[in-house]
Enzyme design. Structure first.
Site, PDB file in Angstrom:
ATOM      1  N   MET A 139      -3.542  -0.193  -1.583  1.00 38.67           N
ATOM      2  CA  MET A 139      -2.721  -1.227  -2.232  1.00 38.67           C
ATOM      3  C   MET A 139      -3.471  -2.555  -2.345  1.00 38.67           C
ATOM      4  SD  MET A 139       0.395  -1.637  -3.318  1.00 38.67           S
ATOM      5  CE  MET A 139       1.492  -0.428  -2.563  1.00 38.67           C
ATOM      6  N   LYS A 140      -4.037  -2.959  -1.219  1.00 42.17           N
ATOM      7  CA  LYS A 140      -4.641  -4.289  -1.117  1.00 42.17           C
ATOM      8  C   LYS A 140      -5.889  -4.458  -1.985  1.00 42.17           C
ATOM      9  CE  LYS A 140      -5.469  -7.405   2.703  1.00 42.17           C
ATOM     10  NZ  LYS A 140      -4.136  -7.988   2.634  1.00 42.17           N
ATOM     11  N   GLY A 141      -6.634  -3.351  -2.152  1.00 39.92           N
ATOM     12  CA  GLY A 141      -7.844  -3.440  -2.954  1.00 39.92           C
ATOM     13  C   GLY A 141      -8.927  -4.252  -2.280  1.00 39.92           C
TER      14      GLY A 141
END
Lengths: 258, 515
Positions: A139-141
């Protein structure tokens, strides 16, 4: 457009020679540093200079030499590179697609596939580094670029690190993966080449190689290397989720147009 | 030393929460043992070596006990009973079992078997205590460096090449040498045997490799007049066994986190909590300084946003360490310089975080890790990043200073990478030696406010974790943004419920004598 291209092809390509630049065009100035496995003395220093000559550096000069103990010595050198290359003859393979932003990718997947794209990713075999696969998938990348988990048109399954190739392939079959994303960080003794070859052989053996888009990423991975290993694309440093996703939907569309 | 104004009440509240969190886990786990705890127990009783298929005899013996339905009673008494009955040593029992010549059974007299197990264990404890005393003597005799100690890694994949590099590193100024293990060893459910010359990203942790490296570092330490500490990895599926081997061979430090395996190696939670307790107990008794792995959180989570998770985890690690008998000066609590270099005033926040940790753990042997996540391959910029990291370390009085490599993100370090890293650190430490006594943090200034903010968030997150319990908190991805479950991960099959008569001689001996 096509007229232009034809004209371009018939013309002799203009040469475009380059060599390193220090402070004057074509001076060829480069720096290098290395260790010799001998204690420092005048002979060792001369050996360092001669090595630079052998490497194709004119007028090499040892600007720094230091003993490191235990029979090792360290050198910093400058010299003038004899060689030059013709840029006009260089054509590096890179995946041909346009990198879109997240919204663009989501829209394209929705339009072309009409369902979510399934991406299964892992860092395979003994490699324990999750940093690469996490940067692309979580999600955070990474560095402000959100990962594939955040794409609502992508079903992203990150299996983490030290995943056996068999396990990855089984999961890909189970999830009906459109894309398999492999990360390899450890490259000591070229273990990544063995690991990557093993995975691609396994996919062939299972008869699903043609059904998936096979992508590899890692700090020492280039697109050229990936193609050599039978992968569809390779991504090195400074690649983000949108690069991988853009390639994937581009490739999927290309295959399904045929 | 210049101090930040911090609310001691907040620090106490956070520590109390962490204490209750750790004790609850410990209480829940004390009904279990694991296969590797039992193998470590056997190793400490003298079982070593491998069979024809390179399977370690401690594994063979524990598998046998499992097959015979005996492991839940504890390996020590069963094996000690067999030793008395057959007049054999522990090693001979293991060999006989492995050869299929002996089938073990419950001892005829539990009491006698326990007494004999305790006597064997006591002898090993004497050996480990002697190793500990020898270390103290050596430090007294040859001297040691002032902190921050320079910590270097060797990782050639061949123990003999590692020794060459380690000796060179010590001569160049390293105070601590860590021998990296082969990638993947943490997931092996056995410890390889003998000297090893292969592996990826490092070679295997084996008892023989420990012995070879310890001898080489003793030799070079005597020559240069500085005791060189040796570090390895007490983590993964064989934590307790690695601890046992390290204790016998006089390692000085061990990477030994209470949660790292769960989070970063997907090792089962129960397995890890049980194993970390036993391994830390052995480390405590052997005078080994443990290193915890909070720095790793910042490689996946953001170093600024997640700063409070580091402090929260350190407080939990501290409490687990106390339960195992470790003293504050054996606690190498980890943290790192990992803030994005593009963040304005990022250096100030690094100072705030490092100073906060220093003040919350005034007696701990803090381990400070260099930038890795934002190292790019531009070695020139990387050298500057490492220099700034060195400044924070000396300014805030860190103890264990892992040297940053300009070639981080490119390859395992070349010999000159280490050489230049040591020069960099020595230059900064020397030229700024007493800077911390000359400058003060501005009261109410940016650095102080940032430290207070992180402390406040830490109190909050620990209160939340206490409410739901540590396993559930890990399940929510509290640390490093990674989520794990109680029954997930590798190694759950090695978790064994103890029978009411379970016996192990080491906790009584080691917990009483760890000081």
């Amino acid at each position: 457009m096509s007229a232009n291209m034809n004209k371009h092809l018939t013309e002799a390509v203009a040469e475009n020679w380059v060599k390193p630049y220090g402070d004057t065009m074509n001076d060829g100035r480069v720096q290098l540093s290395f260790t010799l496995p001998v204690a420092l003395d005048e002979n060792a220093k001369e050996a360092a200079r001669q090595l630079a000559l052998e490497m194709g550096l004119d007028e090499p000069s040892v600007v720094h030499a230091e003993d490191m103990g235990q029979g090792f010595s360290f050198y910093v050198l400058y010299g003038q590179c004899k060689h030059r290359v013709d840029l006009s003859r260089i054509k590096v393979a890179k995946p041909e697609f346009e990198t879109l932003d997240k919204d663009g990718i989501n829209a394209l997947i929705a339009e072309k596939m009409g369902r979510k794209m399934v991406v299964v990713g892992a860092c395979i075999e003994t490699d324990a580094h999750t940093v690469g696969i996490d940067a692309i998938m979580n999600m955070k990348g990474y560095n402000g670029h959100k990962g594939l988990e955040s794409y609502h048109e992508v079903r992203a399954i990150n299996m983490g690190a030290q995943v056996d190739s068999e396990e990855l392939v089984a999961r890909a079959i189970e999830e009906r993966a459109d894309v398999i994303l492999v990360s390899q960080v450890v490259t000591q003794k070229n273990i990544h080449l063995d690991n990557l070859t093993r995975l691609s052989d396994l996919l062939e053996a299972e008869g699903i190689r043609d059904r998936v888009i096979l992508v590899v990423g890692g700090p020492r991975i280039s697109h050229e290397l990936a193609k050599e290993l039978g992968y569809d694309a390779g991504f090195g440093t400074k690649s983000y989720a949108e690069d991988v996703a853009s390639f994937a939907i581009h490739e999927w569309t290309k295959r399904h147009a045929a | 030393m210049s101090q930040l104004n911090l609310d001691q009440g907040q620090i106490d509240r956070a520590r109390e929460s962490a204490r209750r969190i750790a004790h609850r886990v410990f209480d829940d786990m004390s009904q279990y043992t694991t296969t590797t705890v039992e193998r470590a127990t056997l190793r400490l009783m003298g079982v070593d070596g491998v069979d024809d298929n390179q399977i370690p005899l401690p594994n063979r013996l524990v598998s046998h006990l499992q097959e015979q339905g005996l492991l839940q009673h504890g390996a020590a008494a069963v094996v000690a009973g067999a030793m008395a009955e057959h007049s054999l040593g522990a090693q001979q029992i293991a060999e006989a079992v492995a050869a299929g010549k002996l089938v073990l059974a419950r001892p005829k007299s539990d009491k006698t078997a326990r007494q004999s197990a305790e006597a064997i264990a006591a002898r090993m404890c004497e050996h480990v205590a002697a190793q500990r005393a020898f270390r103290a003597q050596q430090i007294e005799k040859v001297g040691e460096a002032r902190t921050p100690w320079l910590y270097l890694i060797v990782a050639t994949g061949n123990i003999f090449e590692d020794i060459v590099q380690a000796r060179a590193a010590a001569e160049q100024g390293a105070d601590i040498v860590a021998v990296i293990r082969s990638t993947g060893q943490s997931l092996l459910d056995y410890v390889p045997y003998g000297a090893t010359t292969e592996g990826f990203g490092g070679t295997y942790a084996t008892q023989e490799n420990f012995r070879l490296m310890r001898a080489a570092l003793d030799e070079v330490g005597a020559k240069i007049g500085r005791y060189i500490r040796l570090t390895n990895y007490c983590s993964g599926l064989c934590m307790p066994e690695i601890a046992a081997m390290g204790a016998m061979e006089r390692l000085d430090m061990m990477l030994n986190d209470s949660m790292y395996g769960i989070i970063f190696r997907d090792i089962n939670m129960k397995r890890t909590f049980i194993d970390q307790f036993f391994s830390r107990m052995v480390n405590a008794y052997a005078g080994i300084i443990i290193n915890t792995g909070e720095d790793n959180y910042l490689t996946t989570a953001d170093a600024f946003d997640a700063a409070h998770t580091v402090l929260a985890s350190q407080l939990i690690n501290e409490q687990f360490a106390y339960i195992s008998g470790l003293k504050p000066d054996q606690m190498g609590l980890g943290h790192a310089f990992e803030i994005n270099p593009d963040l304005e005033n990022g250096f100030l926040w690094e100072v705030a975080h490092a100073q906060l940790v220093r003040q919350v753990f005034p007696e701990a042997c803090l381990k400070y890790m260099p930038p890795t996540k934002h190292m790019t391959g531009n070695i020139f910029k990387g050298h500057v990043q490492d220099a700034l990291f060195n400044v924070v370390s000396t300014l805030t009085g860190q103890n264990i200073h892992l040297l940053g490599m300009m070639t981080e993100a490119i390859h395992t370090p070349f010999i000159q990478d280490r050489f230049l890293a040591i020069q960099n650190a020595k230059y900064v430490f020397g030229t700024m030696r007493d800077l911390h006594e000359e400058v003060e943090f501005r009261a109410g200034g940016r650095i102080e406010r940032r430290a207070q903010e992180v402390l406040g968030e830490t109190v909050g997150i620990l209160a939340d974790i206490e409410k739901i319990g540590l396993p559930a908190a890990i399940g929510r991805g509290t640390f490093a943004d990674i989520s794990r479950t109680m029954d997930g991960g590798k190694g759950l099959d090695g978790v064994i419920a103890k029978s009411p008569d379970y016996y192990n001689p080491f906790p009584d001996l080691m917990l009483a004598g760890a000081n």
